[in-house]
Design an enzyme around this catalytic site. Structure first.
Site, PDB file in Angstrom:
ATOM      1  N   HIS A 133     -19.231 -19.292 -31.139  1.00 17.03           N
ATOM      2  CA  HIS A 133     -18.598 -19.047 -32.446  1.00 17.03           C
ATOM      3  C   HIS A 133     -19.501 -18.251 -33.382  1.00 17.03           C
ATOM      4  O   HIS A 133     -18.996 -17.538 -34.263  1.00 17.03           O
ATOM      5  CB  HIS A 133     -18.196 -20.376 -33.094  1.00 17.03           C
ATOM      6  CG  HIS A 133     -16.916 -20.939 -32.567  1.00 17.03           C
ATOM      7  ND1 HIS A 133     -15.672 -20.497 -32.986  1.00 17.03           N
ATOM      8  CD2 HIS A 133     -16.672 -21.911 -31.649  1.00 17.03           C
ATOM      9  CE1 HIS A 133     -14.722 -21.179 -32.358  1.00 17.03           C
ATOM     10  NE2 HIS A 133     -15.305 -22.049 -31.531  1.00 17.03           N
ATOM     11  N   ASP A 140     -10.494 -20.487 -32.198  1.00 15.16           N
ATOM     12  CA  ASP A 140      -9.789 -21.729 -31.884  1.00 15.16           C
ATOM     13  C   ASP A 140      -8.387 -21.583 -32.458  1.00 15.16           C
ATOM     14  O   ASP A 140      -8.230 -21.377 -33.673  1.00 15.16           O
ATOM     15  CB  ASP A 140     -10.495 -22.930 -32.518  1.00 15.16           C
ATOM     16  CG  ASP A 140     -11.867 -23.183 -31.913  1.00 15.16           C
ATOM     17  OD1 ASP A 140     -12.081 -22.759 -30.764  1.00 15.16           O
ATOM     18  OD2 ASP A 140     -12.708 -23.801 -32.591  1.00 15.16           O
ATOM     19  N   GLU A 200     -11.297 -26.684 -23.164  1.00 16.16           N
ATOM     20  CA  GLU A 200     -10.620 -26.662 -24.461  1.00 16.16           C
ATOM     21  C   GLU A 200      -9.440 -25.691 -24.413  1.00 16.16           C
ATOM     22  O   GLU A 200      -9.645 -24.473 -24.405  1.00 16.16           O
ATOM     23  CB  GLU A 200     -11.589 -26.229 -25.572  1.00 16.16           C
ATOM     24  CG  GLU A 200     -12.768 -27.163 -25.751  1.00 16.16           C
ATOM     25  CD  GLU A 200     -13.743 -26.708 -26.839  1.00 16.16           C
ATOM     26  OE1 GLU A 200     -14.688 -27.461 -27.112  1.00 16.16           O
ATOM     27  OE2 GLU A 200     -13.545 -25.607 -27.410  1.00 16.16           O
ATOM     28  N   HIS A 203      -9.594 -22.862 -27.186  1.00 14.55           N
ATOM     29  CA  HIS A 203     -10.747 -21.988 -27.396  1.00 14.55           C
ATOM     30  C   HIS A 203     -10.685 -20.747 -26.491  1.00 14.55           C
ATOM     31  O   HIS A 203     -10.643 -20.862 -25.272  1.00 14.55           O
ATOM     32  CB  HIS A 203     -12.040 -22.770 -27.105  1.00 14.55           C
ATOM     33  CG  HIS A 203     -13.289 -21.954 -27.263  1.00 14.55           C
ATOM     34  ND1 HIS A 203     -14.196 -22.159 -28.282  1.00 14.55           N
ATOM     35  CD2 HIS A 203     -13.787 -20.920 -26.531  1.00 14.55           C
ATOM     36  CE1 HIS A 203     -15.200 -21.298 -28.157  1.00 14.55           C
ATOM     37  NE2 HIS A 203     -14.964 -20.524 -27.102  1.00 14.55           N
TER      38      HIS A 203
END
Length: 232
Positions: A133, A140, A200, A203
């Protein structure tokens, strides 16, 4: 739209990601725009996570690709960005938050096992590690109904540290709405060049070392980025 199953991918090692070379493109960070089928909701700011900023920003190409992905969706759906670029301070705060959830949820695990579980969902924080990130190359996201603004059922909460968050988790439950919803999100994002973090469903990466690893690129094009809130 006939959607392909989500493939099962081997987990990465953060040590491996750390060793991927970066040839920085110097692309600027930009604010995620509001369009009919793309919007932002800065989740961590809304949750009062320390140091979180009140907007979602990402690299220019990431935003362009997000819009392309949103345009591939059926007309009644859109993409909402919950988080994108994240400072080291916010990364630490998120790690603390998810770490506390894991301690409460999995008291039977040793502290070492809890730490291993945490690393499946939150990248490590250290002065010399460039987390995904921090590059502005990670987003996200989830899907929403344009008519109602309601989020689609994805089968787990955002940031939920359980196996239900693994992107392919519902592939053996095709009757569950989350199976098709995740396939749709995965399909439009990978079509435009993003890679997904297998633990995830929300993500996705482009241009950073995590993307280089999963897309088998020789190098990344995004290193650490900085957003100066005072100059915007």
């Amino acid at each position: 739209m006939l959607l392909s199953p989500i493939p099962t991918q081997a987990p990465h090692s953060w040590k491996h990601i750390e060793n991927i070379s970066i040839i920085e493109s110097n692309e600027p960070l930009q604010t995620v725009p509001y369009t009919e089928n793309l919007k932002q909701l800065p989740f961590y700011f809304d949750q009062d996570i320390p140091h979180a900023i009140n907007i979602c920003v990402a690299r220019r190409s990431v935003i362009q690709k997000l819009q392309q992905a949103a345009n591939l969706l059926p007309d009644h759906l859109g993409i909402v960005v919950l988080d994108a670029w994240r400072s080291r301070a916010v990364q630490q705060a998120v790690q603390d938050e998810v770490g506390n959830i894991i301690k409460i949820k999995y008291p039977h695990l040793t502290s070492s096992e809890q730490q291993q579980l945490l690393l499946q969902f939150v990248a490590p924080v250290s002065p010399d590690f460039i987390s995904p990130h921090l590059t502005g190359g990670s987003v996200d996201i989830t899907l929403f109904e344009r008519a109602t603004d309601k989020w689609l059922d994805m089968g787990s909460d955002f940031d939920e540290p359980t196996e239900r968050s693994y992107t392919h988790f519902y592939e053996n439950q095709p009757e569950h709405p989350a199976c098709n919803n995740r396939r749709l999100l995965y399909s439009v994002m990978t079509q435009v060049g993003f890679s997904n973090l297998p633990t995830e469903w929300w993500h996705f990466d482009y241009g950073n070392p995590l993307w280089a690893y999963y897309n088998q690129q020789d190098n990344a094009i995004y290193g650490a980025a900085h957003w100066d809130i005072n100059s915007h």
